[in-house]
Design an enzyme around this catalytic site. Sequence first.
Site, mmCIF file in Angstrom:
data_model
loop_
_atom_site.group_PDB
_atom_site.id
_atom_site.type_symbol
_atom_site.label_atom_id
_atom_site.label_comp_id
_atom_site.label_asym_id
_atom_site.label_seq_id
_atom_site.Cartn_x
_atom_site.Cartn_y
_atom_site.Cartn_z
ATOM 1 N N VAL A 116 4.134 7.421 3.146
ATOM 2 C CA VAL A 116 2.998 8.189 3.642
ATOM 3 C C VAL A 116 1.811 7.897 2.733
ATOM 4 O O VAL A 116 1.927 7.947 1.506
ATOM 5 C CB VAL A 116 3.293 9.705 3.654
ATOM 6 N N CYS A 117 0.670 7.591 3.335
ATOM 7 C CA CYS A 117 -0.556 7.353 2.580
ATOM 8 C C CYS A 117 -0.331 6.238 1.539
ATOM 9 O O CYS A 117 0.221 5.192 1.852
ATOM 10 C CB CYS A 117 -1.013 8.663 1.951
#
Length: 340
Positions: A116-117
């Site tokens: 994520v990210c």
Amino acid sequence: MTATPGARRAVHPRPVLFVLFDGLQSLDLTGPFEVFSGAGRHLRDSGAYPLRTASPGGLPIRTDSGLTLMPDLALEDAEVPHTLVVPGGPGANRADPVLVDWLREHGPRAERLVSVCTGSLLLAATGLLDGRRATTHWAYCATLARDHPAVRVEPEPIFVRDGKVSTSAGVTAGIDLALTLVEEDYGHETALTVARYLVVFLRRPGNQAQFSVQLAAQTAHSEPLREVQHWIAEHPAADLSVETLAARANLSPRHFARAFRAETGVTPGRYVERVRVEQARRLLEDSSYGVEEISRHCGYGTPEAMRRAFVKTLGAPPFEYRRRFRPERSTEAVPASASA
């Protein structure tokens, strides 16, 4: 979330492990965590997604916003899960060798490897993204590409899936990716129920742009070019040829095209294309107007021209985009600026 009548279906446990480290972005953890947890509640079976967190040495970690989190166990004691999730945050830029080594050894053995990210920076440091398509937060795409040239960085999608490896863009894109995984595992109804409970859409397509075209393209420094950018956004159906735009800026077409690209990073034609696609996708999401009418209002002239632009930019034709993204029918009118 209360269980939905008739929601129960065959459940095959898919353990999910979130790795923790100092300086992680708390939403990168809690967003997907709530999606998987909500799916278990909807299915009335907490065994659908056994959720655990682990950090090097099992030590408490402090997020970049100051929250202190106590992991369930030490990373060294964790079994390889079905789905391994690596959140992002400023701490991902300071790769912990212990964490990187653990991911390098255990990541390939997970059924699904998810970042994520800027968690993608940690995965890239292990070499597990080499030769794969991947994305990250838009502000770090250039860094990922520069520091890890073997990774095929795609800066625009909100998430990218390449085999067993999935990478998402900034923060809330992790929720979109988690919803996609839940839908894949337990069906549309389960994912839709979770999305409604979290008050998010089900579901933004992975190839939807990370941010609006007005943010994606650098704002021009000079006033005449900024005015042209504003005029394009307000009049997508107008004649937006280089010659017409150059005249508005009181420049020759050649000088205008050169200056526009130098100040925004994209050609006038590419900028116009992005504006029109963005206007059209918003109308597909938020209105009940047909594709033919939207194509006229957004300057395409014909539905076929709009279809080609959508397939090129978003990877899906307008009808498919609307089916996948619009949460419900709307009666919102086409904005006046779109019909100019």
